[in-house]
Design a protein around this motif. Sequence first.
Motif, PDB file in Angstrom:
ATOM      1  N   UNK A   1      -7.190   6.232 -23.506  1.00  0.00           N
ATOM      2  CA  UNK A   1      -7.383   7.039 -22.306  1.00  0.00           C
ATOM      3  C   UNK A   1      -6.237   8.039 -22.188  1.00  0.00           C
ATOM      4  N   UNK A   2      -6.546   9.253 -21.693  1.00  0.00           N
ATOM      5  CA  UNK A   2      -5.522  10.256 -21.458  1.00  0.00           C
ATOM      6  C   UNK A   2      -4.515   9.749 -20.433  1.00  0.00           C
ATOM      7  N   UNK A   3      -3.227   9.853 -20.767  1.00  0.00           N
ATOM      8  CA  UNK A   3      -2.167   9.392 -19.866  1.00  0.00           C
ATOM      9  C   UNK A   3      -1.242  10.558 -19.584  1.00  0.00           C
ATOM     10  N   UNK A   4      -1.505  11.263 -18.489  1.00  0.00           N
ATOM     11  CA  UNK A   4      -0.680  12.388 -18.091  1.00  0.00           C
ATOM     12  C   UNK A   4      -0.650  12.439 -16.564  1.00  0.00           C
ATOM     13  N   UNK A   5      -0.038  13.475 -16.031  1.00  0.00           N
ATOM     14  CA  UNK A   5       0.111  13.586 -14.587  1.00  0.00           C
ATOM     15  C   UNK A   5      -1.226  13.579 -13.862  1.00  0.00           C
ATOM     16  N   UNK A   6      -2.265  14.105 -14.475  1.00  0.00           N
ATOM     17  CA  UNK A   6      -3.565  14.170 -13.823  1.00  0.00           C
ATOM     18  C   UNK A   6      -4.257  12.807 -13.720  1.00  0.00           C
ATOM     19  N   UNK A   7      -3.764  11.804 -14.466  1.00  0.00           N
ATOM     20  CA  UNK A   7      -4.452  10.523 -14.508  1.00  0.00           C
ATOM     21  C   UNK A   7      -3.637   9.345 -13.989  1.00  0.00           C
ATOM     22  N   UNK A   8      -2.325   9.448 -13.905  1.00  0.00           N
ATOM     23  CA  UNK A   8      -1.490   8.284 -13.631  1.00  0.00           C
ATOM     24  C   UNK A   8      -1.320   8.001 -12.143  1.00  0.00           C
ATOM     25  N   UNK A   9      -1.110   6.728 -11.823  1.00  0.00           N
ATOM     26  CA  UNK A   9      -0.753   6.306 -10.468  1.00  0.00           C
ATOM     27  C   UNK A   9       0.315   5.218 -10.538  1.00  0.00           C
ATOM     28  N   UNK A  10       1.042   5.034  -9.460  1.00  0.00           N
ATOM     29  CA  UNK A  10       2.091   4.023  -9.357  1.00  0.00           C
ATOM     30  C   UNK A  10       1.888   3.256  -8.052  1.00  0.00           C
ATOM     31  N   UNK A  11       2.023   1.920  -8.106  1.00  0.00           N
ATOM     32  CA  UNK A  11       1.820   1.082  -6.921  1.00  0.00           C
ATOM     33  C   UNK A  11       2.984   0.126  -6.736  1.00  0.00           C
ATOM     34  N   UNK A  12       3.266  -0.202  -5.483  1.00  0.00           N
ATOM     35  CA  UNK A  12       4.137  -1.310  -5.143  1.00  0.00           C
ATOM     36  C   UNK A  12       3.366  -2.210  -4.184  1.00  0.00           C
ATOM     37  N   UNK A  13       3.655  -3.509  -4.207  1.00  0.00           N
ATOM     38  CA  UNK A  13       2.906  -4.405  -3.331  1.00  0.00           C
ATOM     39  C   UNK A  13       3.736  -5.629  -2.982  1.00  0.00           C
ATOM     40  N   UNK A  14       3.353  -6.264  -1.874  1.00  0.00           N
ATOM     41  CA  UNK A  14       3.898  -7.547  -1.444  1.00  0.00           C
ATOM     42  C   UNK A  14       2.728  -8.499  -1.254  1.00  0.00           C
ATOM     43  N   UNK A  15       2.901  -9.742  -1.714  1.00  0.00           N
ATOM     44  CA  UNK A  15       1.786 -10.686  -1.756  1.00  0.00           C
ATOM     45  C   UNK A  15       2.220 -12.035  -1.177  1.00  0.00           C
ATOM     46  N   UNK A  16       1.394 -12.573  -0.305  1.00  0.00           N
ATOM     47  CA  UNK A  16       1.582 -13.920   0.217  1.00  0.00           C
ATOM     48  C   UNK A  16       0.684 -14.864  -0.576  1.00  0.00           C
ATOM     49  N   UNK A  17       1.294 -15.868  -1.239  1.00  0.00           N
ATOM     50  CA  UNK A  17       0.548 -16.772  -2.111  1.00  0.00           C
ATOM     51  C   UNK A  17       0.550 -18.189  -1.548  1.00  0.00           C
ATOM     52  N   UNK A  18      -0.608 -18.831  -1.638  1.00  0.00           N
ATOM     53  CA  UNK A  18      -0.768 -20.208  -1.171  1.00  0.00           C
ATOM     54  C   UNK A  18      -1.256 -21.049  -2.344  1.00  0.00           C
ATOM     55  N   UNK A  19      -0.456 -22.038  -2.766  1.00  0.00           N
ATOM     56  CA  UNK A  19      -0.848 -22.912  -3.872  1.00  0.00           C
ATOM     57  C   UNK A  19      -1.950 -23.858  -3.408  1.00  0.00           C
ATOM     58  N   UNK A  20      -3.020 -23.922  -4.197  1.00  0.00           N
ATOM     59  CA  UNK A  20      -4.196 -24.703  -3.816  1.00  0.00           C
ATOM     60  C   UNK A  20      -4.063 -26.161  -4.229  1.00  0.00           C
ATOM     61  N   UNK A  21      -4.706 -27.025  -3.463  1.00  0.00           N
ATOM     62  CA  UNK A  21      -4.679 -28.452  -3.750  1.00  0.00           C
ATOM     63  C   UNK A  21      -5.529 -28.745  -4.980  1.00  0.00           C
TER      64      UNK A  21
END
Length: 384
Positions: A1-21
């Motif tokens: 896939x073409x990887x240049x300014x017209x195609x790229x994105x950047x993300x940051x995230x915070x996640x709350x995780x719950x361990x399942x039984x």
Amino acid sequence: QTMDKDHLNVSIYARESHLLKGLWIYDKLLIDKDCLTSGVSVGVNTKPSDNNYWAWAWNLPQYGLGFSYSNMGSIKCRPGSSLGDAYTLYGHAHFDLVRTRHFTFGPNMEFGASYITKTWNAVTNPLNSFVGTPVLVMVGMGLEAGFHITPQWEIGLNAMLTHRSNGMFKVPNHGLNEIATSLYLKYNLAERHLGGRGPKPEEPEYRKWIYDIYFSAGVHSCDVERVVYQSIILPEEGGPDKWADSRQWLRLNLGGTVSYRYHPLFATGIGLDLSYTQNWKRLAEYAEIQARHDGVDAGTVSTCPVYLGAYIQQSFFYKRVEIGIGLGVYLFKRLAIEDSDWNYQRTMIRYHIPKAGNIFIGFAMRAHKFDRSDTLEFSFGKRF
């Protein structure tokens, strides 16, 4: 896939995780169940202007790489044991089912590897039978909703189920399952296309009938061996717990499929697996020990190192990448106390190299009873 300014994105995230039984994790290990995860990812936007049939057919997906840190080590555990923090490197893909000027919604997938700083140890971490090796395979699936503040800025919510395990590379290793919700902020370096897919590009040529032969290899640590050893053999010997490391056995597989590709994206087929396992004599020995302990006459336990399975497989294609999901039954299997006597599941990802004579390389996992990993395998083969 073409990887240049017209195609790229950047993300940051915070996640709350719950361990399942599951598998007594609450009773044996955990007091608390929640932890926080933070991460960053780089993605690629596909666009109608690329004139890419595959992107058009999958409704202009996004995919890329990400890295996350999870403070699992902060979770309170039962006295004498602990979990470690998790560092994860993964690939991800998102597909829009709904795409409007201000809102997108669809499934999200992640696949990668996690490094966990603390594992099971017979002396220092005996209750943590859920993490057997520092490196675990991570698989996540969920749904993601994005709200587009501008054509370049997006804020969104994600809900995901995640599984981490080493695929029985070493035991004990029950694995970790979690449900997580996250809030993310994404910046597209150029305006993201939020309209329709545009006109359909020319459909690629493809064979209707496809024939594959493949060979795969991996190692397996048997949890039923561990249980017999720890619960029967060690108490009878009256000695110290010598189970510091589990025995790893070679497993080989030769297989083939015949599939009908009724669409560039999809194929359905049937296949055969001829497998070999190195621990067939040990399984017979431990079956006799188990029977004697239970007061049952086991007679002569017959085992065979070779076993045969048949399966139905559904494949999905994106350019040279193929993902397959298979449901199988064992036609012949004599492995005594092995944990599945008839049904198994297969998942695989392959990369095809047409210029090298239609060979492919891949990674696969076999599971039993829909919840028990059996073997992680590296494979290669040829398509005819």
